[in-house]
Design a protein around this motif. Structure first.
Motif, mmCIF file in Angstrom:
data_model
loop_
_atom_site.group_PDB
_atom_site.id
_atom_site.type_symbol
_atom_site.label_atom_id
_atom_site.label_comp_id
_atom_site.label_asym_id
_atom_site.label_seq_id
_atom_site.Cartn_x
_atom_site.Cartn_y
_atom_site.Cartn_z
ATOM 1 N N ALA A 295 -31.183 -20.233 4.306
ATOM 2 C CA ALA A 295 -31.581 -21.604 4.071
ATOM 3 C C ALA A 295 -32.914 -21.630 4.519
ATOM 4 O O ALA A 295 -33.568 -20.678 5.477
ATOM 5 C CB ALA A 295 -30.768 -22.154 5.385
ATOM 6 N N VAL A 296 -33.830 -22.285 3.989
ATOM 7 C CA VAL A 296 -35.270 -22.215 3.997
ATOM 8 C C VAL A 296 -35.726 -23.580 4.393
ATOM 9 O O VAL A 296 -35.530 -24.475 3.408
ATOM 10 C CB VAL A 296 -35.899 -21.733 2.768
ATOM 11 C CG1 VAL A 296 -37.271 -21.654 3.078
ATOM 12 C CG2 VAL A 296 -35.605 -20.240 2.372
ATOM 13 N N LEU A 310 -36.327 -33.463 12.105
ATOM 14 C CA LEU A 310 -35.230 -33.585 11.573
ATOM 15 C C LEU A 310 -34.344 -32.261 11.532
ATOM 16 O O LEU A 310 -33.321 -32.615 11.991
ATOM 17 C CB LEU A 310 -35.280 -34.201 10.130
ATOM 18 C CG LEU A 310 -34.254 -34.805 9.358
ATOM 19 C CD1 LEU A 310 -33.655 -36.010 10.077
ATOM 20 C CD2 LEU A 310 -34.852 -35.196 7.951
ATOM 21 N N ALA A 311 -34.821 -31.330 11.347
ATOM 22 C CA ALA A 311 -34.111 -30.105 11.317
ATOM 23 C C ALA A 311 -33.704 -29.649 12.655
ATOM 24 O O ALA A 311 -32.507 -29.595 12.895
ATOM 25 C CB ALA A 311 -34.955 -28.838 10.803
ATOM 26 N N LEU A 315 -30.145 -29.080 14.517
ATOM 27 C CA LEU A 315 -30.007 -27.562 15.128
ATOM 28 C C LEU A 315 -30.115 -27.442 16.639
ATOM 29 O O LEU A 315 -29.329 -26.676 17.207
ATOM 30 C CB LEU A 315 -31.255 -26.620 14.305
ATOM 31 C CG LEU A 315 -31.104 -26.549 12.959
ATOM 32 C CD1 LEU A 315 -32.366 -25.572 12.657
ATOM 33 C CD2 LEU A 315 -29.926 -25.509 12.566
ATOM 34 N N GLU A 316 -30.208 -28.429 17.311
ATOM 35 C CA GLU A 316 -30.468 -28.278 18.614
ATOM 36 C C GLU A 316 -29.159 -28.072 19.297
ATOM 37 O O GLU A 316 -28.093 -28.664 19.114
ATOM 38 C CB GLU A 316 -30.773 -29.851 19.225
ATOM 39 C CG GLU A 316 -31.103 -29.575 20.696
ATOM 40 C CD GLU A 316 -31.849 -30.862 21.363
ATOM 41 O OE1 GLU A 316 -32.074 -31.762 20.601
ATOM 42 O OE2 GLU A 316 -32.430 -30.612 22.437
ATOM 43 N N GLY A 317 -29.066 -27.025 20.119
ATOM 44 C CA GLY A 317 -27.792 -26.645 20.734
ATOM 45 C C GLY A 317 -26.875 -26.030 20.049
ATOM 46 O O GLY A 317 -25.653 -25.726 20.331
ATOM 47 N N LYS A 318 -27.211 -25.718 18.756
ATOM 48 C CA LYS A 318 -26.242 -25.021 17.725
ATOM 49 C C LYS A 318 -26.844 -23.511 17.230
ATOM 50 O O LYS A 318 -27.975 -23.335 17.452
ATOM 51 C CB LYS A 318 -25.857 -25.975 16.559
ATOM 52 C CG LYS A 318 -25.449 -27.461 17.078
ATOM 53 C CD LYS A 318 -24.681 -28.135 15.892
ATOM 54 C CE LYS A 318 -24.269 -29.359 16.198
ATOM 55 N NZ LYS A 318 -25.449 -30.231 16.474
ATOM 56 N N ARG A 319 -25.994 -23.205 16.549
ATOM 57 C CA ARG A 319 -26.400 -21.775 16.168
ATOM 58 C C ARG A 319 -26.047 -21.613 14.405
ATOM 59 O O ARG A 319 -25.131 -22.132 14.107
ATOM 60 C CB ARG A 319 -25.776 -20.433 16.836
ATOM 61 C CG ARG A 319 -26.956 -19.724 17.558
ATOM 62 C CD ARG A 319 -26.201 -18.269 17.868
ATOM 63 N NE ARG A 319 -26.632 -17.422 17.113
ATOM 64 C CZ ARG A 319 -27.782 -16.634 17.106
ATOM 65 N NH1 ARG A 319 -28.724 -17.304 17.920
ATOM 66 N NH2 ARG A 319 -28.210 -15.784 16.270
ATOM 67 N N LYS A 320 -27.049 -21.096 13.680
ATOM 68 C CA LYS A 320 -26.744 -20.988 12.297
ATOM 69 C C LYS A 320 -25.376 -20.028 12.216
ATOM 70 O O LYS A 320 -24.951 -18.903 13.175
ATOM 71 C CB LYS A 320 -27.955 -20.000 11.599
ATOM 72 C CG LYS A 320 -28.034 -18.612 12.029
ATOM 73 C CD LYS A 320 -29.018 -17.786 11.508
ATOM 74 C CE LYS A 320 -29.034 -16.382 12.050
ATOM 75 N NZ LYS A 320 -28.022 -15.538 11.701
ATOM 76 N N ALA A 402 -32.627 -31.992 6.855
ATOM 77 C CA ALA A 402 -31.241 -32.246 7.467
ATOM 78 C C ALA A 402 -30.268 -31.509 7.018
ATOM 79 O O ALA A 402 -29.170 -30.885 7.620
ATOM 80 C CB ALA A 402 -30.920 -33.757 7.679
ATOM 81 N N VAL A 403 -29.885 -31.601 5.794
ATOM 82 C CA VAL A 403 -28.955 -30.869 5.086
ATOM 83 C C VAL A 403 -28.927 -29.495 5.009
ATOM 84 O O VAL A 403 -28.093 -28.607 5.126
ATOM 85 C CB VAL A 403 -28.901 -31.382 3.281
ATOM 86 C CG1 VAL A 403 -28.051 -30.522 2.522
ATOM 87 C CG2 VAL A 403 -28.587 -32.909 3.298
ATOM 88 N N ALA A 404 -30.385 -28.982 4.815
ATOM 89 C CA ALA A 404 -30.570 -27.592 4.947
ATOM 90 C C ALA A 404 -30.129 -26.942 6.209
ATOM 91 O O ALA A 404 -29.460 -25.831 6.299
ATOM 92 C CB ALA A 404 -31.855 -27.224 4.447
ATOM 93 N N ALA A 405 -30.452 -27.880 7.291
ATOM 94 C CA ALA A 405 -30.191 -27.172 8.662
ATOM 95 C C ALA A 405 -28.670 -27.021 8.952
ATOM 96 O O ALA A 405 -27.874 -26.251 9.514
ATOM 97 C CB ALA A 405 -30.740 -28.070 9.794
ATOM 98 N N ALA A 406 -27.832 -28.407 8.515
ATOM 99 C CA ALA A 406 -26.485 -28.413 8.703
ATOM 100 C C ALA A 406 -25.840 -27.322 7.580
ATOM 101 O O ALA A 406 -25.043 -26.690 8.208
ATOM 102 C CB ALA A 406 -26.062 -29.902 8.176
ATOM 103 N N SER A 407 -26.315 -27.048 6.658
ATOM 104 C CA SER A 407 -25.881 -25.997 5.820
ATOM 105 C C SER A 407 -25.896 -24.642 6.540
ATOM 106 O O SER A 407 -25.022 -23.884 6.406
ATOM 107 C CB SER A 407 -26.361 -26.030 4.418
ATOM 108 O OG SER A 407 -26.179 -27.422 3.767
ATOM 109 N N ALA A 408 -27.037 -24.359 7.140
ATOM 110 C CA ALA A 408 -27.411 -23.088 7.934
ATOM 111 C C ALA A 408 -26.339 -22.996 9.055
ATOM 112 O O ALA A 408 -25.697 -21.798 9.228
ATOM 113 C CB ALA A 408 -28.795 -23.206 8.329
#
Lengths: 420, 164
Positions: A295-296, A310-311, A315-320, A402-408
């Motif tokens: 994810a870029v 937005l990203a 991503l806050e508090g989560k991990r890819k 947002a979609v890229a971050a969620a997808s990661a």
């Protein structure tokens, strides 16, 4: 009959009262831009013209951003070549790495491009500055060379297509989704040779960062430029940055448009462009079971502070996901610093992201995140052509941050709702 | 100027990334670029084409990146002309500027098949299909662009103007 914004700007730079679509004109240039891939070719051509220096030392801008920091010896030679040229010709606005940013994030931020300008850049995404209400268009190296020598360029005055966006934006929908949706609708040559004008209540409410994203991708519809009428949002952005006087142009009420296309944005959900063209768009609810390797988040399209916020929100508090490589590259050093102050960089690193210095590298398959054969990436960049980010058998899907971050996080392309 | 060569046919929206991938943009040497011309679209193109051959493609040829390396690679590979239904605008400008002959003709693209032997009169825009014994007419260039072409490209045109 009135004039469009583009016609007014071009007339003013040609010393004419009025210009009409189809007319060939020679316009004065406010800024001539190049990067480390396109400027070397331009310098070779410039040297053949037989002038001593550039037309204006303050109005030529050179940014080594594509293969910088130097990715290999050849790239180092190219960067050295343009650095030496900038030094010799006393080009004021040469930006070395450390000060450098991705050109189309950097120039507006530094106030080098202002409303009402005519700008050419030897980079196709030069159309980004249309968001400020300027005429900005991508050209090749030879046009850059002629522009550096003469401060002028020829143009055919384009017809304008007006896009009117009304209604209420859905959650997680922003400038990226509006422009992807538009390209999906009209196609990658839907605005070929044309000026695009983005307007309507939705655009009036958009922040500058979202507006830059929209104008940035006008080229992906074949557009010559993509303009937004300057308003208080534009003035608030530019007034403390502008290094020159600026002029605010508006299209006349009775301006002639080739076409007016209206969109009700309440029907638009976050968009994903499938390989291998930006027009292959689908709403996120139609996307199923697309696993990703990378994810870029960044680029001249979505590397600004609001994109990073937005990203970070996602991503806050989560991990890819374990099998995903997450690469985040802020557009400029200023944006990078701001992201640090706001704690975004810490959120990214805690989420398992590699945070990179500003560079175009990953977006065009240059360096800093190349894809292997058969790999798949979701990216907030602007192109998903064959081999764009690496191996010709790799795939790129385009989306908003947002979609890229969620997808990661999920390891497959999903809506932000699935992780919030 | 008369050109003659065999047609190689491709589809719509051929972008400049497949014409010359970014991994080769760390040089601007045309002979280096030529080795990788169309590599990500047709990996065998450079080996199978002969000097003077013609690329025939659909709409929006040369879309995407502004890299002048794309028309440079095509020209240096020995392609004599690109005929397309339409060209992306930066590629169109770049080709005129560097002196790569390009012609727009929906009719020619529809009729020409891969392998056809093509003869082109660039000045008149007349395209002869020697294999099929047909003639097609391309869109003429605006007069101003004709001037650039006749000067030998934009740089010579500009040099003439500034050194007057």
């Amino acid at each position: 009959m009135g004039m469009t914004m583009v016609e007014k700007i071009l007339a003013a730079h040609t010393g004419k009262e009025k210009v009409k679509p189809g007319e060939l004109i020679n316009a004065k240039l406010d800024i001539v831009l190049g990067n480390d891939v396109t400027t070397p070719v331009a310098i070779h051509e410039f040297d053949k013209i037989g002038v001593d220096g550039v037309f204006d030392k303050e109005r030529v801008v050179i940014v080594p951003d594509h293969f910088a920091p130097n990715k290999d010896i050849n790239s180092a030679e190219q960067c050295k070549f343009i650095r030496d040229f900038a030094h010799e010709k006393e080009v004021v606005n040469y930006f070395e790495i450390g000060d450098m940013g991705i050109e189309h994030c950097l120039l507006p931020e530094q106030g080098l491009v202002v409303p009402g300008d005519v700008i050419i850049g030897a980079d196709s995404h030069t159309c980004t500055y249309g968001a400020l209400g300027s005429f900005a268009t991508g050209v090749g190296s030879t046009d850059m060379a002629a522009g550096m020598a003469t401060g002028e360029a020829w143009f055919k005055v384009p017809e304008t297509i007006k896009f009117v966006y009304t209604g209420e934006l859905n959650e997680w929908v922003g400038g990226k989704d509006l422009i992807l949706y538009t390209i999906g609708d009209i196609g990658v040559d839907g605005a070929l040779y044309k000026a695009m004008e983005f307007s309507g209540e939705v655009i009036e409410d958009l922040s500058m960062d979202h507006r830059f994203t929209m104008s940035n991708m006008a080229i992906e519809a074949g557009g010559k430029c993509g303009l937004i009428e300057p308003d208080q949002t534009t003035i608030d952005y530019i007034e403390d940055r502008a290094q020159r006087e600026y002029t605010l142009y508006e299209s006349d009420e009775d301006a002639e448009y080739e076409e007016v296309i209206e969109y009700d944005v309440s029907e638009i959900e976050p968009q994903v462009a499938f390989p291998h063209l930006p027009e292959n768009t689908k709403g996120i609810s139609e996307v199923e079971d697309i696993k990703i390797d990378q994810a870029v988040i960044g680029s001249c399209t979505n590397g600004r502070i609001e994109d990073l916020r937005l990203a970070a929100k996602i991503l806050e508090g989560k991990r890819k996901a374990d099998n995903v490589r997450l690469i985040i590259f802020p557009g400029t050093q200023e944006i990078y610093k701001q992201a640090m102050k706001e704690g975004l960089i810490e959120i990214f690193i805690d989420a398992g992201a590699a945070v990179s210095t500003p560079t175009c590298g990953p977006c065009l398959g240059g360096h800093m995140g190349i894809l292997a054969k058969g790999e798949r990436a979701i990216a907030t960049t602007n192109r998903n052509f064959v081999g764009r980010m690496g191996h010709p058998e790799s795939e790129v899907y385009l989306s908003n941050p947002a979609v890229a971050a969620a997808s990661a996080i999920k390891g497959e392309i999903v809506s932000p709702e699935e992780v919030m | 100027m008369n050109l003659n060569g065999q047609a190689w046919k491709y589809g719509d929206d051929i972008d400049t990334d497949v014409i010359i991938p970014a991994r080769y943009l760390n040089t601007s040497d045309p002979s280096e670029l030529a080795k990788h011309c169309l590599e990500d679209l047709d990996g065998e193109f450079v080996d199978k084409m002969k000097k003077g051959d013609v690329i025939v493609a659909g709409k929006n040829f040369g879309c995407g990146s502004s890299r002048e390396h794309a028309p440079l690679a095509i020209k240096a590979a020995g392609v004599s002309c690109v005929i397309a239904e339409s060209f992306a605008r930066i590629f169109y400008r770049n080709s005129i500027n560097i002196g790569l002959p390009i012609l727009e003709s929906v009719e020619a693209v529809a009729a020409i098949e891969e392998g056809d032997q093509i003869e082109i009169d660039v000045n008149s825009g007349k395209i002869k299909n020697l294999t099929k014994d047909e003639v097609y007419q391309a869109e003429p260039f605006p007069e101003f662009m004709q001037e650039i072409i006749e000067s030998g490209g934009l740089i010579k045109y500009v040099a003439k103007k500034v050194n007057k």
